[in-house]
Design a protein around this motif. Structure first.
Motif, PDB file in Angstrom:
ATOM      1  N   GLU A  37      12.865  16.518 -10.260  1.00  0.00           N
ATOM      2  CA  GLU A  37      13.717  17.454 -10.987  1.00  0.00           C
ATOM      3  C   GLU A  37      13.093  18.410 -11.805  1.00  0.00           C
ATOM      4  N   THR A  38      11.867  18.040 -12.449  1.00  0.00           N
ATOM      5  CA  THR A  38      11.415  18.791 -13.238  1.00  0.00           C
ATOM      6  C   THR A  38       9.811  19.336 -12.586  1.00  0.00           C
ATOM      7  N   ALA A  39       9.963  19.325 -11.105  1.00  0.00           N
ATOM      8  CA  ALA A  39       8.960  20.012 -10.466  1.00  0.00           C
ATOM      9  C   ALA A  39       7.436  19.501 -10.592  1.00  0.00           C
ATOM     10  N   ASP A  40       7.398  18.064 -10.910  1.00  0.00           N
ATOM     11  CA  ASP A  40       6.182  17.426 -11.383  1.00  0.00           C
ATOM     12  C   ASP A  40       5.649  16.816 -10.130  1.00  0.00           C
ATOM     13  N   MET A  41       4.743  17.850  -9.359  1.00  0.00           N
ATOM     14  CA  MET A  41       4.416  17.258  -8.028  1.00  0.00           C
ATOM     15  C   MET A  41       3.444  16.154  -8.208  1.00  0.00           C
ATOM     16  N   VAL A  42       2.663  15.972  -9.391  1.00  0.00           N
ATOM     17  CA  VAL A  42       1.634  14.951  -9.407  1.00  0.00           C
ATOM     18  C   VAL A  42       2.375  13.706  -9.819  1.00  0.00           C
ATOM     19  N   GLY A  43       3.575  13.688 -10.581  1.00  0.00           N
ATOM     20  CA  GLY A  43       4.314  12.429 -10.928  1.00  0.00           C
ATOM     21  C   GLY A  43       5.046  12.136  -9.507  1.00  0.00           C
ATOM     22  N   VAL A  44       5.698  13.094  -8.712  1.00  0.00           N
ATOM     23  CA  VAL A  44       6.202  12.709  -7.430  1.00  0.00           C
ATOM     24  C   VAL A  44       5.293  11.889  -6.780  1.00  0.00           C
ATOM     25  N   MET A  45       4.004  12.424  -6.357  1.00  0.00           N
ATOM     26  CA  MET A  45       2.874  11.648  -5.613  1.00  0.00           C
ATOM     27  C   MET A  45       2.777  10.249  -6.246  1.00  0.00           C
ATOM     28  N   SER A  46       2.668  10.470  -7.484  1.00  0.00           N
ATOM     29  CA  SER A  46       2.119   9.064  -8.273  1.00  0.00           C
ATOM     30  C   SER A  46       3.080   8.110  -8.262  1.00  0.00           C
ATOM     31  N   ASN A  47       4.502   8.550  -8.323  1.00  0.00           N
ATOM     32  CA  ASN A  47       5.567   7.506  -7.953  1.00  0.00           C
ATOM     33  C   ASN A  47       5.687   7.226  -6.510  1.00  0.00           C
ATOM     34  N   ILE A  48       5.664   8.068  -5.543  1.00  0.00           N
ATOM     35  CA  ILE A  48       5.472   7.666  -4.115  1.00  0.00           C
ATOM     36  C   ILE A  48       4.505   6.665  -3.779  1.00  0.00           C
ATOM     37  N   LEU A  49       3.074   6.786  -4.329  1.00  0.00           N
ATOM     38  CA  LEU A  49       2.270   5.991  -4.261  1.00  0.00           C
ATOM     39  C   LEU A  49       2.388   4.515  -4.688  1.00  0.00           C
ATOM     40  N   THR A  50       2.995   4.557  -5.921  1.00  0.00           N
ATOM     41  CA  THR A  50       3.178   3.494  -6.590  1.00  0.00           C
ATOM     42  C   THR A  50       4.427   2.574  -5.452  1.00  0.00           C
ATOM     43  N   ILE A  51       5.412   3.295  -5.130  1.00  0.00           N
ATOM     44  CA  ILE A  51       6.378   2.507  -4.180  1.00  0.00           C
ATOM     45  C   ILE A  51       5.589   2.031  -3.273  1.00  0.00           C
ATOM     46  N   ALA A  52       4.689   2.726  -2.401  1.00  0.00           N
ATOM     47  CA  ALA A  52       3.948   2.366  -1.355  1.00  0.00           C
ATOM     48  C   ALA A  52       3.245   1.079  -1.595  1.00  0.00           C
ATOM     49  N   ILE A  53       2.385   1.292  -2.676  1.00  0.00           N
ATOM     50  CA  ILE A  53       1.360  -0.095  -2.968  1.00  0.00           C
ATOM     51  C   ILE A  53       2.110  -1.209  -3.182  1.00  0.00           C
ATOM     52  N   LEU A  54       3.346  -1.039  -4.063  1.00  0.00           N
ATOM     53  CA  LEU A  54       3.997  -2.387  -4.367  1.00  0.00           C
ATOM     54  C   LEU A  54       4.650  -3.106  -3.177  1.00  0.00           C
ATOM     55  N   ALA A  55       5.462  -1.998  -2.293  1.00  0.00           N
ATOM     56  CA  ALA A  55       6.047  -2.625  -1.119  1.00  0.00           C
ATOM     57  C   ALA A  55       5.172  -3.211  -0.083  1.00  0.00           C
ATOM     58  N   THR A  56       3.771  -2.815  -0.079  1.00  0.00           N
ATOM     59  CA  THR A  56       2.808  -3.376   0.891  1.00  0.00           C
ATOM     60  C   THR A  56       2.171  -4.677   0.264  1.00  0.00           C
ATOM     61  N   LEU A  57       1.932  -4.728  -1.147  1.00  0.00           N
ATOM     62  CA  LEU A  57       1.563  -6.063  -1.600  1.00  0.00           C
ATOM     63  C   LEU A  57       2.833  -7.138  -1.829  1.00  0.00           C
ATOM     64  N   ILE A  58       3.867  -6.831  -1.722  1.00  0.00           N
ATOM     65  CA  ILE A  58       5.016  -7.702  -1.638  1.00  0.00           C
ATOM     66  C   ILE A  58       4.819  -8.273  -0.112  1.00  0.00           C
ATOM     67  N   ASP A  59       5.116  -7.288   0.788  1.00  0.00           N
ATOM     68  CA  ASP A  59       5.331  -7.627   2.046  1.00  0.00           C
ATOM     69  C   ASP A  59       3.821  -8.418   2.542  1.00  0.00           C
ATOM     70  N   GLN A  60       2.883  -7.786   2.454  1.00  0.00           N
ATOM     71  CA  GLN A  60       1.617  -8.437   3.073  1.00  0.00           C
ATOM     72  C   GLN A  60       0.891  -9.496   2.203  1.00  0.00           C
ATOM     73  N   VAL A  61       1.221  -9.549   0.950  1.00  0.00           N
ATOM     74  CA  VAL A  61       0.509 -10.808   0.131  1.00  0.00           C
ATOM     75  C   VAL A  61       1.398 -11.800  -0.237  1.00  0.00           C
ATOM     76  N   ILE A  62       2.554 -11.371  -0.572  1.00  0.00           N
ATOM     77  CA  ILE A  62       3.630 -12.697  -0.905  1.00  0.00           C
ATOM     78  C   ILE A  62       4.463 -13.290   0.360  1.00  0.00           C
ATOM     79  N   LEU A  63       4.867 -12.259   1.092  1.00  0.00           N
ATOM     80  CA  LEU A  63       5.762 -12.875   2.263  1.00  0.00           C
ATOM     81  C   LEU A  63       4.782 -13.230   3.597  1.00  0.00           C
ATOM     82  N   GLU A  64       3.738 -12.344   3.900  1.00  0.00           N
ATOM     83  CA  GLU A  64       2.950 -12.806   4.812  1.00  0.00           C
ATOM     84  C   GLU A  64       2.375 -14.218   4.610  1.00  0.00           C
ATOM     85  N   ASN A  65       1.795 -14.484   3.330  1.00  0.00           N
ATOM     86  CA  ASN A  65       1.157 -15.761   2.913  1.00  0.00           C
ATOM     87  C   ASN A  65       2.226 -16.898   3.043  1.00  0.00           C
ATOM     88  N   LEU A  66       3.597 -16.569   2.493  1.00  0.00           N
ATOM     89  CA  LEU A  66       4.721 -17.731   2.682  1.00  0.00           C
ATOM     90  C   LEU A  66       4.648 -17.783   4.350  1.00  0.00           C
TER      91      LEU A  66
END
Length: 257
Positions: free
Chosen positions: A218-247
């Motif tokens: 909404e504020t046209a902060d593209m660095v913030g947009v990409m930073s949040n997208i990167l955060t979402i991708a990293i967290l999803a990968t960690l939860i799926d590949q580290v927690i769920l895959e080890n389980l």
């Protein structure tokens, strides 16, 4: 003729690393050809992400998202596994539930948000219900499909020995469907994660990663947009590949011997 059907742990990690580096490389190439205000480079976004991680605002957003995800995901698994196993012993119920899931899962989870907002008002509850609904479908469907493949001889033997419906669920169906159950749990997590981010972006209530992403847009902060997208991708990968895959490896240890 090779009988290998799975990559070794080292090769699997290498494949993941190659995929990550390829995505980052394509991102950086796009940044070189586009203006900074349209596509910031990887180093710039990484620096912003490092700064955000240390802020209380980011920590509040992360805590809010993970709390909603955890509550909705746990309820989805409990009901999905429970209804799925129940369908193993009640055949008519299984067909009714499967037909209902096939119809309802075609509706995008985000489409339920306006309805739940009207019924429940603004707050965490409508988001949690959307998350649970999105994750329930693959969890229940995978377990129900797995119950259909349980050997009849095992079911017949249990009945001859006088096993009750509860004993059959616990001693016959649950061990037999465990591989599909774990796979369904991973699919359910993917649905739950996407529903969480979408609901937070649309509802805009409280702290959350989806809300932070929407605000950056909404504020046209593209660095913030990409930073949040990167955060979402990293967290999803960690939860799926580290927690769920080890389980998965712990519960299905015999398949990885």
């Amino acid at each position: 003729m090779s009988t290998q059907i799975r990559l070794s742990g080292y090769r699997k990690k290498l494949a993941m690393l190659v995929a990550i580096l390829s995505i980052l490389l394509l991102w950086q190439i796009a940044a070189w050809f586009l203006p900074d205000f349209l596509m910031p480079g990887v180093p710039t976004v990484m620096q912003r992400l490092w700064e955000d991680v240390q802020s209380s605002k980011f920590q509040a957003a992360l805590s809010g998202s993970l709390t909603r995800l955890g509550i909705g995901y746990i309820f989805a698994l409990l009901f999905g596994i429970g209804f799925g196993l129940l369908g193993g012993v009640l055949f008519f119920f299984r067909e009714v539930l499967k037909s209902a899931i096939i119809i309802l899962q075609s509706i995008p989870s985000i489409a339920w948000v306006p309805l739940f907002l009207i019924l429940m008002g603004f707050g965490n509850l409508p988001m949690i219900v959307v998350i649970a609904l999105a994750a329930f479908f693959p969890a229940a469907l995978s377990v129900m499909n797995a119950t259909e493949s349980v050997l009849r001889v095992h079911v017949s033997a249990a009945k001859v020995m006088g096993a009750s419906h509860w004993a059959m669920l616990r001693r016959v169906y649950l061990p037999a469907v465990m591989p599909e159950l774990i796979t369904g749990a991973q699919l359910a997590f993917g649905n739950a994660w996407r529903a969480l981010i979408s609901a937070e972006m649309l509802i805009g209530f409280g702290h959350g990663l989806g809300r932070s992403l929407a605000y950056a847009g909404e504020t046209a902060d593209m660095v913030g947009v990409m930073s949040n997208i990167l955060t979402i991708a990293i967290l999803a990968t960690l939860i799926d590949q580290v927690i769920l895959e080890n389980l998965k490896r712990r519960l299905l240890r015999y398949q990885y011997v």
